[in-house]
Enzyme design. Structure first.
Site, PDB file in Angstrom:
ATOM      1  N   ASP A  23      31.763  41.359  56.655  1.00 30.30           N
ATOM      2  CA  ASP A  23      32.117  40.282  55.242  1.00 30.30           C
ATOM      3  C   ASP A  23      31.107  40.705  54.104  1.00 30.30           C
ATOM      4  OD1 ASP A  23      33.185  38.003  53.892  1.00 30.30           O
ATOM      5  OD2 ASP A  23      31.718  36.956  54.773  1.00 30.30           O
ATOM      6  N   ASP A  80      30.654  38.483  51.048  1.00 30.16           N
ATOM      7  CA  ASP A  80      30.397  37.122  50.010  1.00 30.16           C
ATOM      8  C   ASP A  80      29.965  35.754  51.460  1.00 30.16           C
ATOM      9  OD1 ASP A  80      30.938  37.107  47.431  1.00 30.16           O
ATOM     10  OD2 ASP A  80      32.763  36.591  47.349  1.00 30.16           O
ATOM     11  N   GLU A 124      27.437  32.580  46.037  1.00 34.53           N
ATOM     12  CA  GLU A 124      28.495  31.308  46.102  1.00 34.53           C
ATOM     13  C   GLU A 124      27.720  30.687  44.787  1.00 34.53           C
ATOM     14  OE1 GLU A 124      31.046  31.356  47.553  1.00 34.53           O
ATOM     15  OE2 GLU A 124      31.342  32.413  49.183  1.00 34.53           O
ATOM     16  N   GLY A 184      39.578  32.703  49.338  1.00 40.56           N
ATOM     17  CA  GLY A 184      40.187  33.536  47.923  1.00 40.56           C
ATOM     18  C   GLY A 184      40.351  32.948  46.452  1.00 40.56           C
ATOM     19  N   LYS A 206      41.561  32.970  43.171  1.00 39.64           N
ATOM     20  CA  LYS A 206      43.182  32.417  43.103  1.00 39.64           C
ATOM     21  C   LYS A 206      43.839  31.228  43.013  1.00 39.64           C
ATOM     22  CE  LYS A 206      44.844  36.466  42.124  1.00 39.64           C
ATOM     23  NZ  LYS A 206      44.035  37.617  42.800  1.00 39.64           N
ATOM     24  N   LYS A 261      35.941  34.573  35.401  1.00 36.35           N
ATOM     25  CA  LYS A 261      35.204  34.206  36.144  1.00 36.35           C
ATOM     26  C   LYS A 261      34.717  35.915  36.751  1.00 36.35           C
ATOM     27  CE  LYS A 261      34.477  33.759  40.873  1.00 36.35           C
ATOM     28  NZ  LYS A 261      34.108  34.999  41.994  1.00 36.35           N
ATOM     29  N   THR A 263      37.856  39.216  51.607  1.00 33.11           N
ATOM     30  CA  THR A 263      38.973  38.916  51.434  1.00 33.11           C
ATOM     31  C   THR A 263      38.357  38.690  49.334  1.00 33.11           C
ATOM     32  OG1 THR A 263      37.814  36.189  51.375  1.00 33.11           O
ATOM     33  CG2 THR A 263      39.908  36.902  52.721  1.00 33.11           C
ATOM     34  N   SER A 315      37.498  40.799  45.175  1.00 34.19           N
ATOM     35  CA  SER A 315      37.868  42.138  44.886  1.00 34.19           C
ATOM     36  C   SER A 315      37.198  42.994  44.981  1.00 34.19           C
ATOM     37  CB  SER A 315      38.094  40.973  43.289  1.00 34.19           C
ATOM     38  OG  SER A 315      37.340  41.252  42.555  1.00 34.19           O
TER      39      SER A 315
END
Length: 243
Positions: free
Chosen positions: A12, A14, A21, A54, A56, A89, A127, A129
């Site tokens: 993973d 993040d 974060e 996510g 968005k 963002k 998840t 981008s």
């Protein structure tokens, strides 16, 4: 039962590869200012919002929380607004990463080097981008960072966010390996649920935003990877689920 030797690590991003974060939270807040929105996310609030995978999706979820009577007359316009906020963002986050505001977590770079030298394949299943991944790893590893990862699956290729296992199932398919030959590295309950739904043995490295999560079913729960070598991960993998 004969255990399958460890052949691949699946990371993973993040919270796992890097403590991102706080930077993401600051970037969201900067985007809200640019958009003229009276929103300000602090750490307790963002910790709760991280339960929504996510960016968005997180914006949309929060918007509905603060405006429960929200009526979306034009879905396309609403989607465009959320996308514009998220694009702003992302641009702020990229600048922060480029300025050295985000670092890989302890032990991560050493583990990547050990796996590369040992011929253990590596993949990314996230998840986030692709632009966020590139910004982080280009700064942390160098312009040739992608050569270390045989497979990269992200929000652009696996739109169904964790805890749905889509990103892991697609990663396994492209690796052409059974789940039993791989080890997922995650930091959150949603990530663990996604990995376990794909039958992946999983090691958790917690952070300030996820330490309170339920990690039942993980092979191990560690504060970070600073004291964990590839050989130790292989031993955890061979031993199977913790009691």
């Amino acid at each position: 039962m004969i255990n399958t030797p460890l052949q691949a690590l699946i990371f993973d991003v993040d919270g796992t590869l890097a403590d991102t974060e706080l930077a993401h939270m600051a970037a969201f807040n900067a985007a809200f200012v640019q958009e003229g929105l009276p929103w300000q996310w602090d750490e307790p609030l963002y910790t709760r919002l991280l339960e929504v995978s996510g960016g968005k999706e997180r914006i949309t979820h929060y918007w509905r929380q603060v405006q429960p009577d929200l009526k979306i007359i034009d879905n396309a316009a609403f989607t465009d607004t959320v996308q514009r906020i998220h694009d702003q963002k992302t641009a702020v986050y990229e600048r922060m990463v480029g300025d050295g505001g985000v670092q890989l977590r302890p032990g991560v770079l050493r583990l990547i080097g050990q796996a590369h030298d040992a011929g253990v394949q590596m993949a990314i299943a996230t998840t986030t981008s692709p632009v966020n991944i590139s910004a982080l790893l280009r700064t942390a590893i160098g312009p040739d960072w992608a050569r270390f990862f045989r497979v990269i699956e992200d929000a652009s290729t696996a739109p169904r966010k964790k805890p749905h296992p889509q990103v892991y199932l697609q990663t396994l398919s492209r690796l052409q390996l059974p789940a039993s030959a791989c080890l997922a590295l995650e930091d959150s309950a949603n990530g663990l649920r996604a990995a376990m739904a794909a039958a992946l043995p999983t090691v958790i490295t917690t952070n300030a935003f996820t330490a309170h999560h339920d990690f039942s079913g993980a092979l191990a729960v560690l504060p970070d990877l600073s004291g964990c070598s590839l050989a130790q991960l292989a031993s955890l993998h061979a031993a199977g689920p913790r009691r």
